[in-house]
Design an enzyme around this catalytic site. Sequence first.
Site, PDB file in Angstrom:
ATOM      1  CB  THR B 138      -0.802  -0.056   1.329  1.00 56.09           C
ATOM      2  OG1 THR B 138      -1.688  -1.213   1.195  1.00 56.09           O
ATOM      3  CG2 THR B 138      -1.906   1.332   1.224  1.00 56.09           C
ATOM      4  N   GLY B 177       2.379  -2.911   8.354  1.00 54.54           N
ATOM      5  CA  GLY B 177       2.625  -3.267   9.849  1.00 54.54           C
ATOM      6  C   GLY B 177       3.740  -3.741   9.899  1.00 54.54           C
ATOM      7  CD  GLU B 418      -3.519  -8.919   4.564  1.00 54.39           C
ATOM      8  OE1 GLU B 418      -3.560  -9.964   3.656  1.00 54.39           O
ATOM      9  OE2 GLU B 418      -2.750  -7.919   4.473  1.00 54.39           O
TER      10      GLU B 418
END
Lengths: 638, 638
Positions: B138, B177, B418
């Site tokens: 992303t 993350g 996701e």
Amino acid sequence: MHPTTQLLQEARDRVTFPVQDLTKLIYGNEEIYETFMKAQKVIASEPSIRNHPDYHNWGRKEQIIKSYEKLRVMHQHLNLANAAHWAPMLSLFQGTTPSAVSFGMTVPALRFLGTDEQFNLWGPKFLTMEIVAAYAQTEIGHGSDVQNLETTATYDSQTNDFVLHTPSVSAVKFWPGELGFLSNYALVYAKLIFNGKNKGVHPFMVQIRDNATHKPLQGVVVGDIGPKLGYSTKDNGFLAFENYRIPLNSLLARYVRIENGQFSKHGNEKISYASMMVSRQLIIFVYPRMAAQSLTVAIRYSITRQQFTNDKREENSVLEYQTQQDKLLPRLATCYGMIFAGLRIMELVDDNFHRVQKKDFSTLQQSHAILSALKAWSSQWVVDTAEWCRLSCGGHGYAHYSGIPAIYFDTAPNVTLEGENQVMYLQVARYLLQEKVPFYFNFVLHIKETLANQSTDFGQLLKLTLTLQLISVAKKIKDTIGTGKNFQQIWNEVVGVQLLSVAQRYAEYFTYLVFQEYISSANPSVKEVLQQMCDLYSLQVILDNPNTLIESGRITVDQFKQFNEIKIDLFNKLKPQALGLVEAFNFTDNALRTCIGCHDGKPYEYIYEWATKENSVNIKGVPQAVNDLMGTKIKARL
Amino acid sequence: MHPTTQLLQEARDRVTFPVQDLTKLIYGNEEIYETFMKAQKVIASEPSIRNHPDYHNWGRKEQIIKSYEKLRVMHQHLNLANAAHWAPMLSLFQGTTPSAVSFGMTVPALRFLGTDEQFNLWGPKFLTMEIVAAYAQTEIGHGSDVQNLETTATYDSQTNDFVLHTPSVSAVKFWPGELGFLSNYALVYAKLIFNGKNKGVHPFMVQIRDNATHKPLQGVVVGDIGPKLGYSTKDNGFLAFENYRIPLNSLLARYVRIENGQFSKHGNEKISYASMMVSRQLIIFVYPRMAAQSLTVAIRYSITRQQFTNDKREENSVLEYQTQQDKLLPRLATCYGMIFAGLRIMELVDDNFHRVQKKDFSTLQQSHAILSALKAWSSQWVVDTAEWCRLSCGGHGYAHYSGIPAIYFDTAPNVTLEGENQVMYLQVARYLLQEKVPFYFNFVLHIKETLANQSTDFGQLLKLTLTLQLISVAKKIKDTIGTGKNFQQIWNEVVGVQLLSVAQRYAEYFTYLVFQEYISSANPSVKEVLQQMCDLYSLQVILDNPNTLIESGRITVDQFKQFNEIKIDLFNKLKPQALGLVEAFNFTDNALRTCIGCHDGKPYEYIYEWATKENSVNIKGVPQAVNDLMGTKIKARL
């Protein structure tokens, strides 16, 4: 021009109505608007209280201490004793506003439940903040169920005073806002024991902290209850009494009195509704405006955000997608309805107070029912809207830099406080079933007419749905009586879910009525766009709860499909107006606490700037600590 | 016995099925169950990582640093490289679990997209945590829309390597993350520029931090993006490259390769779905178990909480109220369906992987569609359930001491990450419209039969709804083609909302099918209660979305009313089993992070204890600071 700035500016140019004409309508009157704009300016221009990008990295301790600085500064600039002054401010800060409970709940209760002498004794001290007082009703084991509160105030005829006591853990006062640290007084609801007899639950004005040192007085145990979903700066507190003596004059004595060793009741107890009305009215007035903030961010961002390539090989603004319009436009329409409902309710409540002061209680119950219905409906809707706005901003919505998560946090408690929503709805249902008829309840006078009316006008369909549901639940209750269950069991176990539904239908219908009233009196320049909004609002309500209409056979499949077409048509009409409709609220960037929904439309630049320059975990020693840990320690110790 | 303890014990005694027989079913196999129980024990018994009542008062810095201590301790006790080991743990901690992204996303991607040599080069270093790698796809300006990513990897034929570059702010990698602090590598998705031509977006394995010092390497800008709604310990990061050179071997080369100065493609690109399958499967497997935690708390609390007096002048447990049952019991039933769906999906994914390794792609798309549908449906449902459970606990639900707000916080991102849910649903709809038919999509082979079947069996009604919606949207698309809109416009602007609906209907129907399979193979001792749960699940789905059936004329008003009666009847049957149904999950008090839903049923004592003894804002200097401020400063400065 910067490409995303240009997208936003082009959207602004497409708006066809005069935005400022809506602004006037939204704020109701000039004074509210001016105060609101002044508050926005004060907050944005004072560095010590300005909303801070790093705020949500802080611990509660830092956040709480900062909130008191805000209190001090705002008190210097605005008259916080005036609800019209501070109510709009509630939507502008990071964190809740200290003293809102004291002014919004305790002072009105004192006014309605205390004698004039009592109000004159304590009231003026609130203005100088010599007194800040929590509203201490809820206990650990008892919320909505006021009559079962356990705290006792035992009258001692020897000393002509009361002994306040907390007999068990479940009796500890719990949750009152501003109790944990801020308040030096509390309005304590306790069971009055007079000559060994329970005289019911009554309010007592009680000093709990020392005037000079602000430390808890002997016999008082008080503090903050701990961290919560949101409300991190609100010092929701606990309070326990150990045989704590308070003077006779503590009992608010407009309706109950102890004089010459005799207990007596006076006047109309219904007035006890009145003090709750102020805080519920504020919930309806203020919080849909926070939903408007989240809609402002989401709509601006949806115009600047582009995703997937269209057939011209340009990326589309996500507001071009029907699914995005479906998330945002019906909510924007509903938001306007709710704002108008909040303004109308202010007038109803004002009117009712004037009547009550002349001992005219004719509109009290009706006002109470409308407030309860709208408090429950709007508070849940605001939370849901913040969530949908968050989701409509994709990943960026989840970050605090969008400004939206905090709106969710700090509006979520409204569902539970000041009358838990379900309890509110059940009271509304009870009122509707009593067939009281004045003003906004006229529909119950016209049941036959409503049932006979074949129009598919949206207003008629809302009224019809409400009427049919009311008839259905009344019939169910009637049919079940005599089958071995008593009324209370039927209410709780048989029709509970239906009662909630009919009460919500009432809130929606009331909002429709008010929406139409506002359109009638609006400036011609905004009538058309408002009528489209009201249509979309009504249609969405119908589409969300179609079962009653479909079951009744009043709406055919084809009509229903047609409604979906009308909705898409309304989307196409309102999409170019959406930016004007949110910008009519006139929130500053600082008030929106956002970097993705700013006026100049440069989300990505601000996102990167906040992450790299304003994020303390990157700049105050965390990387070093983490790097040490990851670089050597964790691996070495694995 | 303590009165609330007694209430809970009596409820436990009323359960009529053997709870341990359900436990076996819930955890799928002995190894998962044993590992889960061991993880619960480790966390509860190690003071440094035990869940802490004061946790949510802390700032992010303290929380992040503590999360790495958890990582260290858990690595000592469990094999975190094994998904069966760490996946259940995700539900047990305050805060997210560091290294989950590295193990759950990056390692599978490396396995499927890298060559065997590449996997052998890097894979083993993950096990010792010499490598921890974020999954950097992303960008600030690009989420779901992978083909429009802007980061470039330009092949340099002179040096036979790549230059990674971030050409604009919107191209900065954002959100991955474990990127902010934890990772020293990242799997970077970038547009491969080969001899001046765009060869599409491909994955590169890139070192970003120094092995010894863990500091960012020259040409790499990396850090944490800032605070979010939840996920406070997750170091979601940003990453920008300034003409950063990476070796040729960085390109994961199973399907694209540069050899001898030539670019080439190999094998079946569909495999790129496979790596996303692992993380989606985990979302479906893990998070309904967090919903089970919130249901455990809410149901225990609803049994011990009493409110309003019944006709015997005793207070009622709130679980006796129909409105409370309506909040909790259908969700409990759905939770079981989702847990079974999650277990079945693990098997499907495993089976598919074995096929894929033999170059059999026959179940790949179907597995992808099922995973996408269930990922979207379950992730939104989990968040909603946490919210309803919170609300069902009244005010106490809003406090972190209930344990429920944090479940909401930390499951909310799953809606977006996701594969954003809406994008997932649209892919499912596209698949359904292609009329592929194997295994769990059999219904499309039997459309005529389904339409002709007059049964009101719940399974038939779910199938019928799905079928009717699918027919309707297909017809709408067909009818709109040729009216001037191209397929993409029809998809986005005309049928978007209907597509989301049909995809969700598929997820619900799939879950019904799996629920029935589990009942068939279950121990006879639990078949009856599971069938009641499946009935309630199916019925609730039908009642939540009745329009299609009612519009079709297949369900009459009377049948519909009868369904509501059946639902109330199921409430009465399941209410006495509810405690057993949640306790079958066997969560420890520490894992539930609650003081209102503990096994011994003493909510009020623990609430008061946590507030007075564990709440740092009361004990670490805040009162003094606030008292000073309130006692003198604010008043003096007003």
